[in-house]
Design an enzyme around this catalytic site. Structure first.
Site, short mmCIF file in Angstrom:
data_model
loop_
_atom_site.label_atom_id
_atom_site.label_comp_id
_atom_site.label_asym_id
_atom_site.label_seq_id
_atom_site.Cartn_x
_atom_site.Cartn_y
_atom_site.Cartn_z
N HIS A 79 0.83 -1.20 0.00
CA HIS A 79 0.00 0.00 0.00
C HIS A 79 0.87 1.26 0.00
O HIS A 79 0.51 2.26 -0.62
CB HIS A 79 -0.98 0.04 1.17
CG HIS A 79 -1.86 1.24 1.07
ND1 HIS A 79 -2.91 1.30 0.18
CD2 HIS A 79 -1.80 2.44 1.66
CE1 HIS A 79 -3.47 2.49 0.25
NE2 HIS A 79 -2.81 3.21 1.14
N ASP A 127 0.58 4.30 -2.64
CA ASP A 127 0.56 5.73 -2.32
C ASP A 127 1.62 6.48 -3.10
O ASP A 127 1.36 7.56 -3.66
CB ASP A 127 0.80 5.96 -0.82
CG ASP A 127 -0.40 5.65 0.05
OD1 ASP A 127 -1.52 5.55 -0.48
OD2 ASP A 127 -0.20 5.54 1.28
N HIS A 137 3.07 10.56 2.29
CA HIS A 137 2.54 11.59 1.39
C HIS A 137 3.31 12.90 1.48
O HIS A 137 3.54 13.56 0.47
CB HIS A 137 1.06 11.82 1.65
CG HIS A 137 0.20 10.67 1.26
ND1 HIS A 137 0.05 10.26 -0.04
CD2 HIS A 137 -0.55 9.83 2.00
CE1 HIS A 137 -0.76 9.21 -0.10
NE2 HIS A 137 -1.14 8.93 1.14
#
Length: 130
Positions: free
Chosen positions: A70, A74, A97
């Site tokens: 995951h 991202d 992020h």
């Protein structure tokens, strides 16, 4: 969580099978605070891995290394904001992020980006673990 490596080649067409199914994840005890901040609005036990202080609330994982997959998902999504193909390798260490968007911003400020494919090495400072 332990350190995990996940070398992956996007050019071989395995994205749909190897990366896309990896669910986001989060801690149950942080859910209310995150919702109050306007985050995780669409998250549920059906589409996210929920961690409790004792383990997984909704096993099984789709992959033994679903968490790192995951994180790769991202990264791919954030780098897609460049609107350019990256020719080369991306290595992310404790990334998230904030680091991804800092990299995208730096690359977008590079005036040579619009004239040729992106094929240079950029060093982005590491962010400490939260």
């Amino acid at each position: 969580m332990e350190k995990r490596l996940f070398p992956f080649d996007l050019s071989d067409g395995n994205y749909i099978r190897e990366i896309a199914p990896a669910r986001t994840f989060g801690f149950l005890h942080e859910a209310d605070a995150m919702r109050q901040q306007g985050l995780i609005r669409g998250a549920s036990a059906e589409n996210a891995v929920v961690l409790t202080r004792n383990g997984l609330m909704n096993p099984p994982l789709r992959f033994d290394d679903e968490f790192v997959r995951h994180k790769v998902l991202d990264l791919i999504g954030d780098l897609a904001l460049l609107g350019k193909q990256i020719l080369g390798n991306v290595v992310a260490d404790r990334a998230g992020h904030a680091m991804h968007t800092a990299l995208v911003s730096r690359l977008l400020r590079d005036r040579s980006l619009g004239r040729k494919p992106l094929s240079k090495t950029i060093t982005v400072p590491k962010f400490s673990k939260l």
